[in-house]
Design an enzyme around this catalytic site. Structure first.
Site, PDB file in Angstrom:
ATOM      1  N   ILE A  80      80.653 -74.945  61.221  1.00  0.00           N
ATOM      2  CA  ILE A  80      80.259 -74.445  59.915  1.00  0.00           C
ATOM      3  C   ILE A  80      79.540 -73.106  60.037  1.00  0.00           C
ATOM      4  O   ILE A  80      78.880 -72.838  61.044  1.00  0.00           O
ATOM      5  CB  ILE A  80      79.383 -75.490  59.168  1.00  0.00           C
ATOM      6  CG1 ILE A  80      79.125 -75.077  57.714  1.00  0.00           C
ATOM      7  CG2 ILE A  80      78.114 -75.798  59.937  1.00  0.00           C
ATOM      8  CD1 ILE A  80      78.522 -76.186  56.852  1.00  0.00           C
ATOM      9  N   CYS A  81      79.693 -72.268  59.017  1.00  0.00           N
ATOM     10  CA  CYS A  81      78.994 -70.995  58.866  1.00  0.00           C
ATOM     11  C   CYS A  81      79.467 -69.974  59.902  1.00  0.00           C
ATOM     12  O   CYS A  81      80.592 -69.543  59.872  1.00  0.00           O
ATOM     13  CB  CYS A  81      77.480 -71.207  58.904  1.00  0.00           C
ATOM     14  SG  CYS A  81      76.530 -69.796  58.301  1.00  0.00           S
ATOM     15  N   ALA A  82      78.626 -69.605  60.829  1.00  0.00           N
ATOM     16  CA  ALA A  82      79.000 -68.664  61.885  1.00  0.00           C
ATOM     17  C   ALA A  82      79.743 -69.353  63.031  1.00  0.00           C
ATOM     18  O   ALA A  82      80.484 -68.713  63.774  1.00  0.00           O
ATOM     19  CB  ALA A  82      77.750 -67.970  62.433  1.00  0.00           C
TER      20      ALA A  82
END
Length: 180
Positions: free
Chosen positions: A101-103
């Site tokens: 998730i995210c980066a």
């Protein structure tokens, strides 16, 4: 099914702990793994947690699902860890679930695991998800890989993992329990 979530100093605490919380509510086993020798890990917002296990003490063949939270510089630390890269590649070869998730999808991208796969991530990391077919949706699953856009998608991200393990009805039950 048994899951592991990898936390290095600088991880995004909500992306990690929302996933842990929701999987445990669903009675799925999940271990918080410290990427360091010590169990204490400090988040990107200076929140200290105590992990369940240290990376060196784990047999990752026992895990069905591996999860990478985002956060900086936590994602950079994950990206630089050669031991983790080997574990992720082996896990993928077995067709087991990989979630980021995210980066953190950038870690999967750096390993070539997103090549021609639909994925999402935090917008400033799209160019680091090498080979991915980037979507702007909150959560994307393509085969054995689940990606989430960022903290705002953490609940849907965790729900997608639960759905893969226990089915849509159980995932919806957990969402209903938390009034989502």
């Amino acid at each position: 099914m048994k899951s592991a979530i990898f936390c290095a100093n600088g991880f995004e605490e909500c992306e990690a702990l929302i996933v842990v919380d929701l999987l445990r509510r669903a009675n799925l086993e999940i271990d918080i793994i410290s990427m360091h020798e010590e169990l204490e890990v400090k988040s990107s917002h200076q929140v200290t947690i105590i992990a369940d296990k240290s990376f060196v003490d784990c047999n990752f063949n026992e895990y069905d699902i591996l999860i990478l939270p985002g956060g900086m510089p936590g994602t950079t630390h994950l990206l630089e860890d050669e031991r983790l890269k080997r574990v992720l590649l082996h896990h993928n070869k077995q067709g087991k679930l990989l979630c980021a998730i995210c980066a953190a999808p950038s870690v999967l991208g750096s390993l070539g695991l997103l090549e021609n796969k639909n994925a999402t991530c935090f917008p400033t990391f799209q160019d680091k998800c090498t080979g991915a077919l980037i979507s702007d949706t909150k959560v994307v699953q393509d085969g054995n890989i689940i990606t989430g856009k960022g903290l705002g998608a953490a609940i849907e991200f965790a729900s997608c993992i639960i759905e893969n393990c226990l089915g849509k009805e159980q995932a919806e039950k957990i969402l209903n329990q938390i009034q989502y």
